[in-house]
Design an enzyme around this catalytic site. Structure first.
Site, PDB file in Angstrom:
ATOM      1  N   ALA A 126     -32.659 -54.080 -50.606  1.00 22.57           N
ATOM      2  CA  ALA A 126     -31.558 -54.725 -51.326  1.00 22.57           C
ATOM      3  C   ALA A 126     -30.859 -55.753 -50.444  1.00 22.57           C
ATOM      4  O   ALA A 126     -30.522 -56.859 -50.898  1.00 22.57           O
ATOM      5  CB  ALA A 126     -30.567 -53.672 -51.811  1.00 22.57           C
ATOM      6  N   TYR A 142     -32.380 -51.259 -47.353  1.00 21.15           N
ATOM      7  CA  TYR A 142     -32.911 -52.378 -46.567  1.00 21.15           C
ATOM      8  C   TYR A 142     -33.457 -53.478 -47.480  1.00 21.15           C
ATOM      9  O   TYR A 142     -33.197 -54.663 -47.283  1.00 21.15           O
ATOM     10  CB  TYR A 142     -34.000 -51.852 -45.638  1.00 21.15           C
ATOM     11  CG  TYR A 142     -34.543 -52.850 -44.652  1.00 21.15           C
ATOM     12  CD1 TYR A 142     -33.844 -53.149 -43.476  1.00 21.15           C
ATOM     13  CD2 TYR A 142     -35.761 -53.478 -44.867  1.00 21.15           C
ATOM     14  CE1 TYR A 142     -34.347 -54.055 -42.559  1.00 21.15           C
ATOM     15  CE2 TYR A 142     -36.276 -54.390 -43.956  1.00 21.15           C
ATOM     16  CZ  TYR A 142     -35.568 -54.664 -42.808  1.00 21.15           C
ATOM     17  OH  TYR A 142     -36.072 -55.562 -41.894  1.00 21.15           O
ATOM     18  N   ASN A 161     -20.851 -57.824 -31.654  1.00 20.51           N
ATOM     19  CA  ASN A 161     -20.921 -56.859 -32.745  1.00 20.51           C
ATOM     20  C   ASN A 161     -20.873 -57.656 -34.044  1.00 20.51           C
ATOM     21  O   ASN A 161     -19.816 -58.149 -34.443  1.00 20.51           O
ATOM     22  CB  ASN A 161     -19.753 -55.877 -32.661  1.00 20.51           C
ATOM     23  CG  ASN A 161     -19.754 -54.873 -33.806  1.00 20.51           C
ATOM     24  OD1 ASN A 161     -20.582 -54.944 -34.726  1.00 20.51           O
ATOM     25  ND2 ASN A 161     -18.829 -53.925 -33.768  1.00 20.51           N
ATOM     26  N   ARG A 174     -34.956 -58.127 -27.872  1.00 25.90           N
ATOM     27  CA  ARG A 174     -36.357 -57.698 -27.891  1.00 25.90           C
ATOM     28  C   ARG A 174     -37.022 -58.175 -29.181  1.00 25.90           C
ATOM     29  O   ARG A 174     -36.379 -58.716 -30.071  1.00 25.90           O
ATOM     30  CB  ARG A 174     -36.450 -56.173 -27.797  1.00 25.90           C
ATOM     31  CG  ARG A 174     -35.729 -55.463 -28.919  1.00 25.90           C
ATOM     32  CD  ARG A 174     -35.792 -53.947 -28.787  1.00 25.90           C
ATOM     33  NE  ARG A 174     -35.062 -53.297 -29.858  1.00 25.90           N
ATOM     34  CZ  ARG A 174     -35.103 -51.993 -30.112  1.00 25.90           C
ATOM     35  NH1 ARG A 174     -35.848 -51.203 -29.366  1.00 25.90           N
ATOM     36  NH2 ARG A 174     -34.408 -51.485 -31.099  1.00 25.90           N
TER      37      ARG A 174
END
Length: 244
Positions: free
Chosen positions: A153, A151, A59, A15
């Site tokens: 960093a 986030y 993953n 998405r």
């Protein structure tokens, strides 16, 4: 900017920005493999790509999963020419309240995965003396943002990683760049209330949110032969929100 004959791997393609990137690269002629975290997400990617590629479950925090997906791509398509590291998550919290896992989850997904995937495709690109690695960063990685120390960093780390890797592989015909979006019209921004949306737009001189397709266009350019002399760069696409 023709990408005929190229194989592109786009992570987080179910998405938003990732989907827009996968669709545009396919339009430009690339065979696109888009990844999602689930089999159902991978099937949805296969559905929208049609004959132009397929979806695969991946993953990005699991080295074995990365190895298996890249082997499958190599067996079916002959290796990756264009890698777009787009997959990412958020775990927002003020630093005083931030839990260890909120920090480590972000680093593992948003930064370490880029190291693993980039390293995994690099040998094949260097043998062909041609390749494109494009990392999706964020304006937050340059300007910072309260509640997103983890986030920010990670995204700042993406920029440093991009520059260092670019220096190592430029002589082999491989370019490494970052595209750093600002506020983009996605499911996340659609959830903003009117007050939040107004406050967000007040920070953007362009007076609007970006479209995922605009990020995809930046990625498609960096993936193209026309961008062969551009490497180690961060292309900011933020409507003037933060000017470097």
């Amino acid at each position: 900017m023709n990408l005929e004959g190229k194989v592109a791997l786009v992570t987080g393609a179910s998405r938003g920005i990732g989907k827009a990137i996968a669709e545009l690269l396919a339009e430009r002629g690339a065979k696109v493999i888009g990844t999602a975290t689930s089999e159902s997400g991978a099937q949805a990617i296969s559905d929208y790509l049609g004959d132009n590629g397929k979806g695969m479950a991946l993953n990005v925090t699991n080295p074995e999963s990365i190895e298996a997906v890249l082997k499958a791509i190599t067996d079916e398509f002959g290796g990756v020419d264009i890698l777009v590291n787009n997959a990412g998550i958020t775990r927002d919290n003020l630093l005083m309240r931030m839990k260890e896992e909120e920090w480590s989850d972000i680093m593992e997904t948003n930064l370490t995965s880029i190291f693993r995937l980039s390293k995994a495709v690099l040998r094949g690109m260097m043998k062909k003396r041609q390749g494109r690695i494009i990392n999706v960063g964020s304006v937050v990685g340059t300007m910072g943002n309260a509640g997103q120390a983890n986030y920010a960093a990670a995204k700042a780390g993406v920029i440093g990683f991009t520059k260092s890797m670019a220096r190592e592989v430029a002589s082999r015909g491989v370019t490494v760049n970052t595209v750093a979006p600002g506020f983009i019209e996605t499911d996340m921004t659609k959830a903003l209330n009117d007050e939040q949306r107004t406050a967000t737009l007040a920070q953007v001189p362009a007076g609007r949110l970006g479209d995922p397709r605009e990020i995809a266009s930046a990625v498609a350019f960096l993936a193209s032969p026309e961008a062969a002399y551009i490497t180690g760069e961060t292309l900011h696409v933020n409507g003037g929100m933060y000017m470097i």
